[in-house]
Design a protein around this motif. Structure first.
Motif, PDB file in Angstrom:
ATOM      1  N   ARG A  10      12.515 -40.474 -10.197  1.00  0.00           N
ATOM      2  CA  ARG A  10      13.178 -39.316  -9.615  1.00  0.00           C
ATOM      3  C   ARG A  10      12.326 -38.064  -9.793  1.00  0.00           C
ATOM      4  O   ARG A  10      11.873 -37.751 -10.875  1.00  0.00           O
ATOM      5  CB  ARG A  10      14.553 -39.093 -10.275  1.00  0.00           C
ATOM      6  N   ARG A  11      12.089 -37.401  -8.682  1.00  0.00           N
ATOM      7  CA  ARG A  11      11.405 -36.112  -8.685  1.00  0.00           C
ATOM      8  C   ARG A  11      11.848 -35.349  -7.449  1.00  0.00           C
ATOM      9  O   ARG A  11      12.394 -35.940  -6.502  1.00  0.00           O
ATOM     10  CB  ARG A  11       9.872 -36.278  -8.682  1.00  0.00           C
ATOM     11  N   MET A  12      11.626 -34.048  -7.457  1.00  0.00           N
ATOM     12  CA  MET A  12      12.013 -33.238  -6.311  1.00  0.00           C
ATOM     13  C   MET A  12      10.952 -33.379  -5.220  1.00  0.00           C
ATOM     14  O   MET A  12       9.777 -33.074  -5.441  1.00  0.00           O
ATOM     15  CB  MET A  12      12.170 -31.778  -6.712  1.00  0.00           C
ATOM     16  N   VAL A  13      11.367 -33.881  -4.076  1.00  0.00           N
ATOM     17  CA  VAL A  13      10.477 -34.104  -2.933  1.00  0.00           C
ATOM     18  C   VAL A  13      10.654 -32.949  -1.961  1.00  0.00           C
ATOM     19  O   VAL A  13      11.783 -32.572  -1.627  1.00  0.00           O
ATOM     20  CB  VAL A  13      10.807 -35.460  -2.258  1.00  0.00           C
ATOM     21  N   GLY A 139      13.350 -39.797  -0.650  1.00  0.00           N
ATOM     22  CA  GLY A 139      13.087 -38.652  -1.490  1.00  0.00           C
ATOM     23  C   GLY A 139      14.210 -37.651  -1.307  1.00  0.00           C
ATOM     24  O   GLY A 139      14.920 -37.668  -0.297  1.00  0.00           O
ATOM     25  N   ALA A 140      14.367 -36.772  -2.291  1.00  0.00           N
ATOM     26  CA  ALA A 140      15.403 -35.746  -2.207  1.00  0.00           C
ATOM     27  C   ALA A 140      15.008 -34.557  -3.063  1.00  0.00           C
ATOM     28  O   ALA A 140      14.190 -34.679  -3.981  1.00  0.00           O
ATOM     29  CB  ALA A 140      16.757 -36.305  -2.674  1.00  0.00           C
ATOM     30  N   CYS A 141      15.594 -33.402  -2.758  1.00  0.00           N
ATOM     31  CA  CYS A 141      15.331 -32.185  -3.521  1.00  0.00           C
ATOM     32  C   CYS A 141      16.611 -31.363  -3.598  1.00  0.00           C
ATOM     33  O   CYS A 141      17.256 -31.110  -2.579  1.00  0.00           O
ATOM     34  CB  CYS A 141      14.227 -31.361  -2.856  1.00  0.00           C
ATOM     35  N   PHE A 142      16.967 -30.967  -4.816  1.00  0.00           N
ATOM     36  CA  PHE A 142      18.089 -30.058  -5.033  1.00  0.00           C
ATOM     37  C   PHE A 142      17.530 -28.647  -5.182  1.00  0.00           C
ATOM     38  O   PHE A 142      16.566 -28.434  -5.919  1.00  0.00           O
ATOM     39  CB  PHE A 142      18.850 -30.455  -6.304  1.00  0.00           C
ATOM     40  N   PHE A 143      18.123 -27.693  -4.498  1.00  0.00           N
ATOM     41  CA  PHE A 143      17.651 -26.308  -4.555  1.00  0.00           C
ATOM     42  C   PHE A 143      18.822 -25.372  -4.337  1.00  0.00           C
ATOM     43  O   PHE A 143      19.872 -25.771  -3.833  1.00  0.00           O
ATOM     44  CB  PHE A 143      16.557 -26.053  -3.506  1.00  0.00           C
ATOM     45  N   GLY A 144      18.634 -24.123  -4.738  1.00  0.00           N
ATOM     46  CA  GLY A 144      19.701 -23.144  -4.621  1.00  0.00           C
ATOM     47  C   GLY A 144      19.683 -22.397  -3.306  1.00  0.00           C
ATOM     48  O   GLY A 144      18.640 -22.237  -2.667  1.00  0.00           O
ATOM     49  N   TYR A 163      35.679 -22.715  -1.758  1.00  0.00           N
ATOM     50  CA  TYR A 163      34.570 -23.641  -1.989  1.00  0.00           C
ATOM     51  C   TYR A 163      33.275 -22.860  -2.185  1.00  0.00           C
ATOM     52  O   TYR A 163      32.867 -22.096  -1.320  1.00  0.00           O
ATOM     53  CB  TYR A 163      34.422 -24.615  -0.821  1.00  0.00           C
ATOM     54  N   GLN A 164      32.634 -23.085  -3.328  1.00  0.00           N
ATOM     55  CA  GLN A 164      31.400 -22.380  -3.657  1.00  0.00           C
ATOM     56  C   GLN A 164      30.231 -23.366  -3.644  1.00  0.00           C
ATOM     57  O   GLN A 164      30.225 -24.330  -4.419  1.00  0.00           O
ATOM     58  CB  GLN A 164      31.511 -21.736  -5.036  1.00  0.00           C
ATOM     59  N   PRO A 165      29.226 -23.161  -2.789  1.00  0.00           N
ATOM     60  CA  PRO A 165      28.077 -24.054  -2.823  1.00  0.00           C
ATOM     61  C   PRO A 165      27.330 -23.917  -4.144  1.00  0.00           C
ATOM     62  O   PRO A 165      27.080 -22.797  -4.596  1.00  0.00           O
ATOM     63  CB  PRO A 165      27.218 -23.611  -1.635  1.00  0.00           C
ATOM     64  N   VAL A 166      27.027 -25.043  -4.771  1.00  0.00           N
ATOM     65  CA  VAL A 166      26.261 -25.000  -6.025  1.00  0.00           C
ATOM     66  C   VAL A 166      24.777 -25.203  -5.766  1.00  0.00           C
ATOM     67  O   VAL A 166      23.968 -25.164  -6.689  1.00  0.00           O
ATOM     68  CB  VAL A 166      26.770 -26.037  -7.050  1.00  0.00           C
ATOM     69  N   GLY A 167      24.419 -25.418  -4.522  1.00  0.00           N
ATOM     70  CA  GLY A 167      23.037 -25.665  -4.124  1.00  0.00           C
ATOM     71  C   GLY A 167      23.064 -26.485  -2.851  1.00  0.00           C
ATOM     72  O   GLY A 167      24.086 -26.552  -2.158  1.00  0.00           O
ATOM     73  N   ALA A 168      21.953 -27.106  -2.541  1.00  0.00           N
ATOM     74  CA  ALA A 168      21.859 -27.987  -1.379  1.00  0.00           C
ATOM     75  C   ALA A 168      20.876 -29.096  -1.719  1.00  0.00           C
ATOM     76  O   ALA A 168      20.012 -28.937  -2.590  1.00  0.00           O
ATOM     77  CB  ALA A 168      21.411 -27.223  -0.141  1.00  0.00           C
ATOM     78  N   VAL A 169      21.013 -30.228  -1.027  1.00  0.00           N
ATOM     79  CA  VAL A 169      20.136 -31.373  -1.257  1.00  0.00           C
ATOM     80  C   VAL A 169      19.531 -31.789   0.073  1.00  0.00           C
ATOM     81  O   VAL A 169      20.272 -32.099   1.020  1.00  0.00           O
ATOM     82  CB  VAL A 169      20.901 -32.567  -1.877  1.00  0.00           C
ATOM     83  N   THR A 170      18.202 -31.747   0.164  1.00  0.00           N
ATOM     84  CA  THR A 170      17.524 -32.325   1.323  1.00  0.00           C
ATOM     85  C   THR A 170      17.219 -33.779   0.987  1.00  0.00           C
ATOM     86  O   THR A 170      16.888 -34.113  -0.158  1.00  0.00           O
ATOM     87  CB  THR A 170      16.214 -31.592   1.656  1.00  0.00           C
ATOM     88  N   ILE A 171      17.311 -34.647   1.998  1.00  0.00           N
ATOM     89  CA  ILE A 171      17.123 -36.082   1.791  1.00  0.00           C
ATOM     90  C   ILE A 171      16.388 -36.655   2.987  1.00  0.00           C
ATOM     91  O   ILE A 171      16.674 -36.296   4.134  1.00  0.00           O
ATOM     92  CB  ILE A 171      18.472 -36.806   1.616  1.00  0.00           C
ATOM     93  N   GLY A 172      15.450 -37.545   2.724  1.00  0.00           N
ATOM     94  CA  GLY A 172      14.741 -38.227   3.803  1.00  0.00           C
ATOM     95  C   GLY A 172      13.632 -39.096   3.254  1.00  0.00           C
ATOM     96  O   GLY A 172      13.467 -39.240   2.034  1.00  0.00           O
TER      97      GLY A 172
END
Length: 200
Positions: A10-13, A139-144, A163-172
């Motif tokens: 696992r790593r941020m892609v 791969g995926a990345c969590f970011f604010g 509803y409060q977004p805690v971040g977002a996750v890109t995936i692909g």
């Protein structure tokens, strides 16, 4: 894949193949695993906005990207992700749950909460998505989302105030990527971060 291998990989892609969408069954699996995260009182006070269509993803980037900032290389790779999932925390779901008879905090005060578990639990859900992505060969990345962009984000997608977004996750599917300069710091040794029996 063995669980230990999933954790190690696992790593941020930050760069994706834009021509390979995430299969629908994998999207469903990501979300199914996310909702199995622990939650205080089994409140499950989260909500997930799934953005797969190009127009929706473009609207996300337009709403959440501040002007300037010098992050062009980062943004170019992230915008190629064919899937964005935005996990949201719902504080009121937790306050309602803990005002129920088996919990008994009828005033719905946040004073009793040592930390905002609605954020913690939604973070757990995001982590399960990150691990599931690795297990699926993605791969995926969590970011604010920058604070000044929260109002445009909410307006763009009609997100309710509770509803409060805690971040977002890109995936692909991963494309050639550059390693974060932060990794040069190295992983802290266990004896610096673990205390056994007593802190000092």
């Amino acid at each position: 894949m063995e669980f230990a291998e999933v954790v190690r990989r696992r790593r941020m892609v930050r760069n994706y193949d834009p021509d390979r969408p995430v299969p629908p069954d994998v999207v469903d699996r990501l979300l199914d695993h996310a909702v199995r995260a622990p939650s205080a009182g089994f409140a499950q006070g989260w909500g997930f906005l799934v953005l797969e269509e190009p127009a929706d993803r473009e609207r996300f980037w337009a709403a959440t990207t501040p002007d300037g900032g010098g992050r062009e290389r980062w943004l170019a790779g992230m915008r190629r992700a064919p899937l964005i999932v935005v996990p949201h925390a719902n504080e009121s779901a937790y306050l309602r749950r803990y005002a129920e008879p088996d919990k008994g905090w009828t005033d719905r005060s946040t004073d009793r909460w040592p930390v905002p578990y609605w954020h913690v639990d939604t973070g757990f859900a995001a982590l399960l998505m990150l691990l599931t992505a690795v297990d699926e060969g993605l791969g995926a990345c969590f970011f604010g989302i920058p604070p000044q962009q929260l109002a445009p984000y909410r307006d763009a997608f009609g997100v309710p105030e509770e509803y409060q977004p805690v971040g977002a996750v890109t995936i692909g599917y991963r494309a050639a990527d550059h390693r974060s300069p932060s990794l040069r710091r190295g992983r802290r040794p266990m004896d610096e971060v673990v205390r056994r029996g007593r802190w000092s």
